[in-house]
Scaffold this motif. Structure first.
Motif, short mmCIF file in Angstrom:
data_model
loop_
_atom_site.label_atom_id
_atom_site.label_comp_id
_atom_site.label_asym_id
_atom_site.label_seq_id
_atom_site.Cartn_x
_atom_site.Cartn_y
_atom_site.Cartn_z
N UNK A 82 -43.27 23.96 -0.93
CA UNK A 82 -44.44 24.28 -0.09
C UNK A 82 -44.25 23.74 1.33
N UNK A 83 -43.81 22.49 1.43
CA UNK A 83 -43.62 21.89 2.76
C UNK A 83 -42.47 22.57 3.49
N UNK A 84 -41.41 22.92 2.77
CA UNK A 84 -40.28 23.60 3.42
C UNK A 84 -40.71 24.96 3.97
N UNK A 85 -41.47 25.71 3.18
CA UNK A 85 -41.94 27.02 3.64
C UNK A 85 -42.85 26.88 4.87
N UNK A 86 -43.72 25.87 4.85
CA UNK A 86 -44.61 25.65 5.98
C UNK A 86 -43.82 25.23 7.22
N UNK A 87 -42.80 24.39 7.04
CA UNK A 87 -42.01 23.92 8.19
C UNK A 87 -41.24 25.06 8.83
N UNK A 88 -40.83 26.05 8.03
CA UNK A 88 -40.10 27.18 8.58
C UNK A 88 -41.01 28.12 9.36
N UNK A 89 -42.27 28.17 9.00
CA UNK A 89 -43.19 29.12 9.64
C UNK A 89 -44.04 28.49 10.73
N UNK A 90 -44.29 27.21 10.65
CA UNK A 90 -45.21 26.60 11.60
C UNK A 90 -44.67 26.69 13.02
N UNK A 91 -45.52 27.13 13.92
CA UNK A 91 -45.17 27.29 15.33
C UNK A 91 -46.18 26.49 16.16
N UNK A 92 -45.68 25.56 16.95
CA UNK A 92 -46.58 24.73 17.76
C UNK A 92 -47.45 25.56 18.69
N UNK A 93 -46.99 26.75 19.07
CA UNK A 93 -47.78 27.60 19.96
C UNK A 93 -49.06 28.09 19.30
N UNK A 94 -49.13 28.02 17.96
CA UNK A 94 -50.36 28.42 17.28
C UNK A 94 -51.53 27.51 17.64
#
Length: 326
Positions: A82-94
């Motif tokens: 779960x954390x790996x998937x979130x880290x791959x998708x999370x964008x600070x620009x959001x």
């Protein structure tokens, strides 16, 4: 004060209803479709623009979470995935989309890594201090941009009214975001400490304290929901806007809860439809346009509701304060 289009001049007139407020918002946005440009611009940036990742920070959070929780086996693997998937998708620009007080964004929730032009090239932000600084800066910028966005919407709702300075509203909106951030940390810390102490006495007490804490946070959110409206529409300071939001919700509690539930319910339901196109398909552009129209309609409806209810409340107070006639 400019005469409201929602409130009769006669004493005893009814305030604007929930459905009437949403209908007013729809009419204003349909008449001025350019109002959907701000959320559309943020969606395009998050979809086709750069991708600032913080995978290293997420990895540190993962290690700390597994170490403190003592999970192992399948549970640990599930947390890691779960954390790996979130880290791959999370964008600070959001962070530019500070929902519900800023500019709404479809792609801030979807966090795409693909687009019709290919896969975004991520830029890693490894230093925690720099990541926090970027997050705070982008959040403040998003709140300021949200003030301009809501200023345009408020002007569409009250076309004859003279709204206050936009840059002052932007500064106050950032200040309100800071107050909310500090308040959320203080509330979460207090609830966490109370939960820990109560759990030591009896686990059931801990669950009850946690439940009461969530209820408290829910009602705080409801009573402060119209603070940005006072800042943008009536040029109020942060504290006064918060107090006026509390007063308005107090005197219109049931209708306000119904308005908020219907608005967030519609937003969530339509979000299921906007999520249907694949993020790598150009059809996502249609979803972003639809999301921009619906979300802007809901924001415009909230301004119609706030303005109508506030002016009705002021009118009722004025009638009540009049000396009796002989």
């Amino acid at each position: 004060m400019v005469e409201s289009v929602f409130v009769d001049s006669q004493a005893g007139s009814k305030p604007i209803g929930v459905l009437a407020a949403f209908a007013t918002g729809f009419d204003r946005v349909a008449a001025r479709p350019l109002l959907i440009i701000p959320p559309l611009l943020i969606d395009l940036l998050l979809w086709l623009g750069p991708h600032f990742r913080t995978a290293g920070i997420f990895g540190w959070v993962q290690d700390q979470a597994l170490r403190s929780s003592g999970l192992a086996g399948e549970q640990a693997a599930l947390v890691q995935e779960s954390i790996r998937s979130l880290s791959e998708r999370f964008n600070l620009l959001s962070s530019l989309s500070t929902l519900p007080f800023g500019v709404p964004s479809l792609m801030a929730g979807r966090m795409p890594v693909l687009n019709p032009l290919g896969q975004a090239n991520p830029l890693e932000v490894a230093q925690p201090g720099l990541a926090i600084l970027l997050w705070l800066s982008l959040s403040a910028l998003g709140l300021a941009f949200g003030a301009y966005y809501q200023h345009w919407i408020a002007q569409a709702i009250a076309s004859e009214a003279e709204l206050g300075s936009t840059w002052k509203a932007a500064i106050r909106m950032v200040g309100f975001g800071f107050v909310l951030f500090i308040g959320a940390i203080a509330t979460a810390t207090s609830v966490g400490l109370a939960f820990g102490v109560a759990s030591l006495i009896l686990p059931l007490f801990g669950v009850g304290v946690l439940y009461l804490g969530l209820i408290l946070m829910f009602w705080l959110a409801v009573y402060l929901a119209f603070t940005p409206h006072g800042i943008v529409r009536y040029n109020l300071g942060v504290v006064r806007a918060m107090l006026e939001s509390i007063v308005l919700v107090r005197w219109n509690l049931l209708s306000t809860v119904g308005f908020l539930l219907l608005g967030f319910g519609a937003y969530w339901l339509m979000g299921l439809i906007w999520a249907l196109p694949a993020e790598s398909s150009w059809f996502s552009m249609l979803a972003m346009i639809g999301h921009g129209f619906v979300s802007t309609t809901l924001v415009a409806g909230s301004y119609a509701y706030y303005q109508g209810r506030r002016e009705w409340l002021e009118q009722a107070r004025a009638v009540r304060s009049r000396p009796p006639t002989a």
